[in-house]
Design a protein around this motif. Structure first.
Motif, PDB file in Angstrom:
ATOM      1  N   ILE A   1      39.576  36.600  89.305  1.00 50.36           N
ATOM      2  CA  ILE A   1      38.578  35.601  89.716  1.00 50.36           C
ATOM      3  C   ILE A   1      39.184  34.527  90.621  1.00 50.36           C
ATOM      4  CG2 ILE A   1      36.954  36.012  87.827  1.00 50.36           C
ATOM      5  CD1 ILE A   1      38.173  33.729  86.250  1.00 50.36           C
TER       6      ILE A   1
ATOM      7  N   PHE B   1      39.727  29.718  88.878  1.00 48.63           N
ATOM      8  CA  PHE B   1      38.310  29.805  89.286  1.00 48.63           C
ATOM      9  C   PHE B   1      37.541  28.752  88.503  1.00 48.63           C
ATOM     10  CE2 PHE B   1      34.178  31.794  88.089  1.00 48.63           C
ATOM     11  CZ  PHE B   1      33.651  32.128  89.327  1.00 48.63           C
ATOM     12  N   GLY B   2      36.957  27.806  89.186  1.00 47.08           N
ATOM     13  CA  GLY B   2      36.282  26.700  88.504  1.00 47.08           C
ATOM     14  C   GLY B   2      34.775  26.721  88.688  1.00 47.08           C
TER      15      GLY B   2
ATOM     16  N   THR C   1      32.557  26.728  85.394  1.00 49.95           N
ATOM     17  CA  THR C   1      31.969  26.099  84.202  1.00 49.95           C
ATOM     18  C   THR C   1      32.198  24.584  84.195  1.00 49.95           C
ATOM     19  OG1 THR C   1      32.407  28.145  82.991  1.00 49.95           O
ATOM     20  CG2 THR C   1      32.002  26.175  81.678  1.00 49.95           C
TER      21      THR C   1
ATOM     22  N   GLY D   1      27.338  26.021  81.376  1.00 49.16           N
ATOM     23  CA  GLY D   1      28.137  27.190  81.003  1.00 49.16           C
ATOM     24  C   GLY D   1      27.384  28.463  81.340  1.00 49.16           C
TER      25      GLY D   1
ATOM     26  N   ILE E   1      38.717  26.014  82.002  1.00 53.66           N
ATOM     27  CA  ILE E   1      39.133  26.820  83.151  1.00 53.66           C
ATOM     28  C   ILE E   1      40.507  27.436  82.867  1.00 53.66           C
ATOM     29  CG2 ILE E   1      39.606  26.786  85.634  1.00 53.66           C
ATOM     30  CD1 ILE E   1      36.638  26.099  84.778  1.00 53.66           C
ATOM     31  N   SER E   2      40.567  28.770  82.917  1.00 55.95           N
ATOM     32  CA  SER E   2      41.847  29.458  82.701  1.00 55.95           C
ATOM     33  C   SER E   2      42.809  29.088  83.832  1.00 55.95           C
ATOM     34  CB  SER E   2      41.633  30.980  82.695  1.00 55.95           C
ATOM     35  OG  SER E   2      40.672  31.314  81.732  1.00 55.95           O
TER      36      SER E   2
ATOM     37  N   MET F   1      45.066  32.312  71.810  1.00 55.41           N
ATOM     38  CA  MET F   1      45.715  32.258  73.132  1.00 55.41           C
ATOM     39  C   MET F   1      46.570  30.998  73.344  1.00 55.41           C
ATOM     40  SD  MET F   1      43.113  34.028  75.805  1.00 55.41           S
ATOM     41  CE  MET F   1      42.268  32.565  76.316  1.00 55.41           C
TER      42      MET F   1
ATOM     43  N   THR G   1      44.644  26.834  79.292  1.00 54.80           N
ATOM     44  CA  THR G   1      43.208  26.605  79.488  1.00 54.80           C
ATOM     45  C   THR G   1      43.061  25.100  79.695  1.00 54.80           C
ATOM     46  OG1 THR G   1      42.835  28.278  77.760  1.00 54.80           O
ATOM     47  CG2 THR G   1      40.904  27.064  78.547  1.00 54.80           C
TER      48      THR G   1
ATOM     49  N   VAL H   1      37.516  35.400  72.100  1.00 57.02           N
ATOM     50  CA  VAL H   1      36.989  34.675  73.266  1.00 57.02           C
ATOM     51  C   VAL H   1      36.380  35.619  74.305  1.00 57.02           C
ATOM     52  CG1 VAL H   1      39.080  34.586  74.724  1.00 57.02           C
ATOM     53  CG2 VAL H   1      37.457  32.691  74.752  1.00 57.02           C
TER      54      VAL H   1
ATOM     55  N   ILE I   1      32.830  35.627  74.769  1.00 55.97           N
ATOM     56  CA  ILE I   1      32.251  34.347  75.220  1.00 55.97           C
ATOM     57  C   ILE I   1      32.437  34.137  76.721  1.00 55.97           C
ATOM     58  CG2 ILE I   1      32.415  31.822  74.987  1.00 55.97           C
ATOM     59  CD1 ILE I   1      33.314  32.377  72.031  1.00 55.97           C
ATOM     60  N   TYR I   2      33.709  34.260  77.206  1.00 57.95           N
ATOM     61  CA  TYR I   2      33.872  33.911  78.635  1.00 57.95           C
ATOM     62  C   TYR I   2      33.456  35.059  79.559  1.00 57.95           C
ATOM     63  CZ  TYR I   2      38.826  35.697  78.281  1.00 57.95           C
ATOM     64  OH  TYR I   2      39.971  36.417  78.075  1.00 57.95           O
TER      65      TYR I   2
ATOM     66  N   THR J   1      28.534  35.472  78.084  1.00 56.21           N
ATOM     67  CA  THR J   1      28.522  35.675  76.626  1.00 56.21           C
ATOM     68  C   THR J   1      27.827  37.006  76.292  1.00 56.21           C
ATOM     69  OG1 THR J   1      26.381  34.582  76.382  1.00 56.21           O
ATOM     70  CG2 THR J   1      28.337  33.169  76.208  1.00 56.21           C
TER      71      THR J   1
ATOM     72  N   GLU K   1      25.255  37.366  74.575  1.00 61.40           N
ATOM     73  CA  GLU K   1      23.797  37.192  74.704  1.00 61.40           C
ATOM     74  C   GLU K   1      23.370  37.336  76.167  1.00 61.40           C
ATOM     75  OE1 GLU K   1      25.841  35.171  73.053  1.00 61.40           O
ATOM     76  OE2 GLU K   1      25.187  35.370  70.976  1.00 61.40           O
ATOM     77  N   ILE K   2      24.102  36.689  77.046  1.00 64.13           N
ATOM     78  CA  ILE K   2      23.733  36.718  78.476  1.00 64.13           C
ATOM     79  C   ILE K   2      23.840  38.151  79.018  1.00 64.13           C
ATOM     80  CG2 ILE K   2      24.504  35.944  80.772  1.00 64.13           C
ATOM     81  CD1 ILE K   2      22.880  33.811  79.148  1.00 64.13           C
TER      82      ILE K   2
ATOM     83  N   LEU L   1      20.907  40.243  77.821  1.00 56.19           N
ATOM     84  CA  LEU L   1      19.686  39.903  78.576  1.00 56.19           C
ATOM     85  C   LEU L   1      19.711  40.561  79.949  1.00 56.19           C
ATOM     86  CD1 LEU L   1      19.338  36.079  77.740  1.00 56.19           C
ATOM     87  CD2 LEU L   1      18.027  37.980  76.790  1.00 56.19           C
TER      88      LEU L   1
HETATM   89  C1  LIG Z   1      39.371  30.304  76.845  1.00 58.15           C
HETATM   90  C2  LIG Z   1      38.295  30.191  77.866  1.00 58.15           C
HETATM   91  C3  LIG Z   1      38.595  30.412  79.200  1.00 58.15           C
HETATM   92  C4  LIG Z   1      37.610  30.254  80.177  1.00 58.15           C
HETATM   93  N1  LIG Z   1      37.936  30.419  81.500  1.00 58.15           N
HETATM   94  C5  LIG Z   1      37.020  30.093  82.454  1.00 58.15           C
HETATM   95  C6  LIG Z   1      37.386  30.108  83.843  1.00 58.15           C
HETATM   96  O1  LIG Z   1      38.513  30.463  84.205  1.00 58.15           O
HETATM   97  N2  LIG Z   1      36.476  29.682  84.738  1.00 58.15           N
HETATM   98  C7  LIG Z   1      35.217  29.274  84.387  1.00 58.15           C
HETATM   99  O2  LIG Z   1      34.456  28.888  85.275  1.00 58.15           O
HETATM  100  N3  LIG Z   1      34.824  29.281  83.078  1.00 58.15           N
HETATM  101  C8  LIG Z   1      35.698  29.665  82.118  1.00 58.15           C
HETATM  102  N4  LIG Z   1      35.346  29.643  80.786  1.00 58.15           N
HETATM  103  C9  LIG Z   1      34.002  29.194  80.419  1.00 58.15           C
HETATM  104  C10 LIG Z   1      33.102  30.310  79.894  1.00 58.15           C
HETATM  105  O3  LIG Z   1      32.730  31.160  80.937  1.00 58.15           O
HETATM  106  C11 LIG Z   1      31.909  29.656  79.177  1.00 58.15           C
HETATM  107  O4  LIG Z   1      32.407  29.105  77.972  1.00 58.15           O
HETATM  108  C12 LIG Z   1      30.780  30.631  78.902  1.00 58.15           C
HETATM  109  O5  LIG Z   1      30.149  31.022  80.100  1.00 58.15           O
HETATM  110  C13 LIG Z   1      29.712  30.050  77.971  1.00 58.15           C
HETATM  111  O6  LIG Z   1      29.329  28.781  78.374  1.00 58.15           O
HETATM  112  P1  LIG Z   1      29.306  27.590  77.313  1.00 58.15           P
HETATM  113  O7  LIG Z   1      30.631  27.558  76.628  1.00 58.15           O
HETATM  114  O8  LIG Z   1      28.886  26.353  78.014  1.00 58.15           O
HETATM  115  O9  LIG Z   1      28.236  27.994  76.241  1.00 58.15           O
HETATM  116  P2  LIG Z   1      26.644  27.781  76.362  1.00 58.15           P
HETATM  117  O10 LIG Z   1      26.155  28.236  77.671  1.00 58.15           O
HETATM  118  O11 LIG Z   1      26.334  26.384  75.942  1.00 58.15           O
HETATM  119  O12 LIG Z   1      26.112  28.792  75.262  1.00 58.15           O
HETATM  120  C14 LIG Z   1      26.071  28.490  73.862  1.00 58.15           C
HETATM  121  C15 LIG Z   1      25.355  29.648  73.167  1.00 58.15           C
HETATM  122  O13 LIG Z   1      24.007  29.746  73.644  1.00 58.15           O
HETATM  123  C16 LIG Z   1      23.765  31.054  74.129  1.00 58.15           C
HETATM  124  N5  LIG Z   1      22.830  31.015  75.245  1.00 58.15           N
HETATM  125  C17 LIG Z   1      22.861  30.222  76.347  1.00 58.15           C
HETATM  126  N6  LIG Z   1      21.817  30.487  77.148  1.00 58.15           N
HETATM  127  C18 LIG Z   1      21.113  31.485  76.552  1.00 58.15           C
HETATM  128  C19 LIG Z   1      19.944  32.218  76.880  1.00 58.15           C
HETATM  129  N7  LIG Z   1      19.262  32.014  77.999  1.00 58.15           N
HETATM  130  N8  LIG Z   1      19.509  33.166  76.007  1.00 58.15           N
HETATM  131  C20 LIG Z   1      20.213  33.435  74.864  1.00 58.15           C
HETATM  132  N9  LIG Z   1      21.309  32.780  74.505  1.00 58.15           N
HETATM  133  C21 LIG Z   1      21.783  31.825  75.343  1.00 58.15           C
HETATM  134  C22 LIG Z   1      25.146  31.570  74.563  1.00 58.15           C
HETATM  135  O14 LIG Z   1      25.161  32.988  74.651  1.00 58.15           O
HETATM  136  C23 LIG Z   1      26.019  31.005  73.468  1.00 58.15           C
HETATM  137  O15 LIG Z   1      25.951  31.829  72.329  1.00 58.15           O
HETATM  138  C24 LIG Z   1      36.297  29.870  79.792  1.00 58.15           C
HETATM  139  C25 LIG Z   1      35.983  29.689  78.433  1.00 58.15           C
HETATM  140  C26 LIG Z   1      36.960  29.845  77.485  1.00 58.15           C
HETATM  141  C27 LIG Z   1      36.602  29.615  76.039  1.00 58.15           C
END
Ligand SMILES: Cc1cc2nc3c(=O)[nH]c(=O)nc-3n(C[C@H](O)[C@H](O)[C@H](O)COP(=O)(O)OP(=O)(O)OC[C@H]3O[C@@H](n4cnc5c(N)ncnc54)[C@H](O)[C@@H]3O)c2cc1C
Length: 390
Positions: free
Chosen positions: A89, A119-120, A122, A127, A153-154, A197, A202, A361, A364-365, A368, A370-371, A374
Motif C-alpha cells: 500500500i 499509506f495514510g 484512516t 475508518g 497507520i502501519s 504485533m 503502528t 487484526v 479489521i484492517y 473489516t 463486515e465491510i 457487504l
Molecule cells: C494495526 C493496524 C494497522 C493499520 N494500518 C493502517 C494503514 O497502514 N493505513 C490506514 O489507512 N489504515 C490502517 N489501519 C486502519 C484500519 O484500516 C481501520 O481500523 C479499519 O478500516 C476499521 O476502521 P475503524 O477502526 O475506524 O472502525 P469503524 O469503521 O469505526 O468500525 C467499527 C465497527 O463497525 C463496523 N461497521 C462500520 N461501518 C459498517 C457498516 N456500514 N455496516 C456494518 N458494519 C459496519 C465495522 O465493521 C467494525 O466492526 C490499521 C488498523 C490497525 C488496527
C-alpha cells in the motif's frame, strides 16, 4: 517473471526469514520494535519485490509476491504488516498512479531501504468510511497546504514517505499526495497499547500547515478516492497471503509438537481429538491457499489487460474474498494450534499464541469482515441499490 527469477526471489525471502527469526522472537518477548527487520530486508534485496526492475525492484508478478508474503507471514503478522505498509500500500500506488518523475524519485530509494513507505487513509473519525475524513488541502502559490490527522497507520513512526489522502477545501473532492515526512509540519506518535504485533510499528501523525510541492500530488486532482480503493485491492491480497503463512506456520508447529509432546504414555498426536486440530488447520491451509492463489492470478490477469473492466471487477472481488476467508481461517487455525499446545499455547514464548494475538487484526484492517461481506453480497445482488454503504 521468469521461473529462475521467481526462484531467486523466493530463496532470498527464505534467507531473510531464517536470518530474522531469532531476533524477531526476542523482540516479541521483550515487546519492542524489531530494529533488524529493515536492515535484513535490505541485505536480501526484498524491499521492492513487485516494483519494476527499471525502478530498482525485483519485478515480481502478483503470484510470486503472494508466495513471498505467505513465507514472510510465517514469521508473524507484524513482520508481514511491515511489507504490506511499505510495498503493497506504500510503493504500489506510486508504481500504479505515479508520474515517471515520481517513480524515479521515490521508488529506487524505497527499494534500497533508504526510504520507508506507508499509506495514510484512516483517521480517528473515518475508518470503514474514509469519505468521512477531515484532512484538507488547499493550493497556495507553488505548493499545497495540508492539515489533518491520520490514525492507526502501519509504519507511520518509521516512514520517510507516506501516500496520504485529503479533501480539497474548494471542491470537496479527495486527492492523493506523496508526503515527505522529514519536512516541517509533521508530528507523529507511536501507538503502543496494542493486543499484538509488538515488533511492528503502528502510529498516528498529524500535519499542521504542511507545505507539499505541487509535484507531489499523486494522480489527477480529485482521483484520491479511486487511488485509495485501488490500493486496498493490493493491500487485501497482501493480508490474505500473510494469513496463509500464519496457517502454514501453525501447521508446521502443531505437527512438530504433536509428535514431541507425550501425555498418557504416548505422543499427543496419537490422541484422536488432537488429530482433529491438525485436520482443521490443514483444511484452513488448503482452502486459503486456493483462494489466495486464485485472487493473485486474477490480479495478474487484470494487470495484463488494463482496459478490461470485467477482469478488474473480478480481481477486486477475489481480493476481498481471499482476505475475508484467509483472515478468518488463520484466526481459527491459530486457535486450534493454541489448543493443541495446551498451556504452552497460551504463552508468547511459543509461536501459536503469538500468531493468535497478531492475526486477529487481519479481520479489521484493510476492510473489516463486515465491510467485505457487504461488498461481496452487493456484488452478488448486482445493483447499486443493494450497496449497504456508499
Ligand atoms: C494495526 C493496524 C494497522 C493499520 N494500518 C493502517 C494503514 O497502514 N493505513 C490506514 O489507512 N489504515 C490502517 N489501519 C486502519 C484500519 O484500516 C481501520 O481500523 C479499519 O478500516 C476499521 O476502521 P475503524 O477502526 O475506524 O472502525 P469503524 O469503521 O469505526 O468500525 C467499527 C465497527 O463497525 C463496523 N461497521 C462500520 N461501518 C459498517 C457498516 N456500514 N455496516 C456494518 N458494519 C459496519 C465495522 O465493521 C467494525 O466492526 C490499521 C488498523 C490497525 C488496527
Amino acid at each position: 517473471m521468469q521461473p529462475a527469477d521467481q526462484q531467486r526471489l523466493l530463496a532470498d525471502v527464505q534467507a531473510f526469514c531464517e536470518a530474522l527469526r531469532e531476533h524477531e522472537e526476542l523482540c516479541y518477548v521483550e515487546h519492542r520494535f524489531n530494529d533488524k527487520l529493515v536492515p535484513l530486508a535490505k541485505k536480501h534485496n526484498i524491499l521492492g519485490m513487485p516494483v519494476p526492475v527499471e525502478y530498482g525492484g525485483r519485478g515480481a508478478d502478483t503470484v510470486t509476491y503472494a508466495k513471498a508474503l505467505a513465507r514472510i507471514g510465517q514469521e508473524g503478522t507484524g513482520v508481514r504488516t511491515f511489507f504490506s505498509g511499505h510495498t503493497s500500500i506504500g510503493q504500489y500506488p506510486i508504481m500504479t498512479w505515479g508520474s515517471d518523475e515520481q517513480k524515479r524519485q521515490f521508488l529506487p530509494p524505497s527499494c534500497k531501504g533508504e526510504k520507508i513507505l506507508a499509506f495514510g487513509l484512516t483517521e480517528p473519525d473515518a475508518g470503514s468510511n474514509p469519505l468521512e475524513m477531515t484532512s484538507t488541502y488547499e493550493r497556495k502559490g507553488d505548493h499545497y497546504v495540508l492539515n489533518g490527522v491520520k490514525y492507526l497507520i502501519s509504519n507511520a513512526g518509521i516512514a520517510n514517505v507516506i501516500v496520504m489522502f485529503a479533501y480539497s477545501k474548494e471542491n470537496r473532492r479527495i486527492s492523493a499526495f506523496i508526503i515527505d515526512m522529514d519536512q516541517p509540519g509533521v508530528q507523529r506518535e507511536d501507538l503502543l497499547a496494542k493486543c499484538g504485533m509488538p515488533t511492528a510499528n503502528t502510529g498516528m501523525y498529524s500535519l499542521t500547515n504542511y507545505k507539499c510541492p505541487l509535484a507531489n500530488m499523486l494522480g489527477p486532482e480529485g482521483d484520491g478516492f479511486r487511488i485509495a480503493m485501488g490500493t486496498l485491492v493490493s493491500g487485501r491480497l497482501s493480508v490474505a497471503a500473510g494469513c496463509l503463512g500464519v496457517i502454514e506456520d501453525c501447521l508446521i508447529e502443531s505437527i512438530r509438537y504433536a509428535k514431541e509432546r507425550t501425555q498418557h504414555g504416548k505422543a499427543i498426536g496419537k490422541h484422536q481429538l488432537v488429530q482433529e486440530h491438525l485436520a482443521a488447520i490443514e483444511m484452513a491451509r488448503l482452502t486459503s491457499e486456493a483462494v489466495v492463489m486464485k485472487a493473485a492470478e486474477a490480479k495478474d490477469a487484470a494487470a495484463a489487460d488494463p482496459g478490461n473492466a470485467e477482469l478488474k471487477v473480478r480481481s477486486e472481488m477475489l481480493a476481498a474474498q481471499a482476505k475475508l476467508h484467509a483472515s478468518n481461517a488463520a484466526w481459527d487455525a491459530a486457535d486450534h494450534a493454541v489448543q493443541l499446545f495446551g498451556g504452552r499455547g497460551w504463552s508468547t514464548l511459543y509461536r501459536p499464541g503469538r500468531h493468535l494475538m497478531d492475526v486477529r487484526v487481519c479481520r479489521i484492517y484493510e476492510g473489516t469482515d463486515e465491510i467485505l461481506k457487504l461488498k461481496i453480497a452487493a456484488a452478488l445482488l448486482g445493483g447499486k441499490e443493494y450497496e449497504a454503504y456508499k
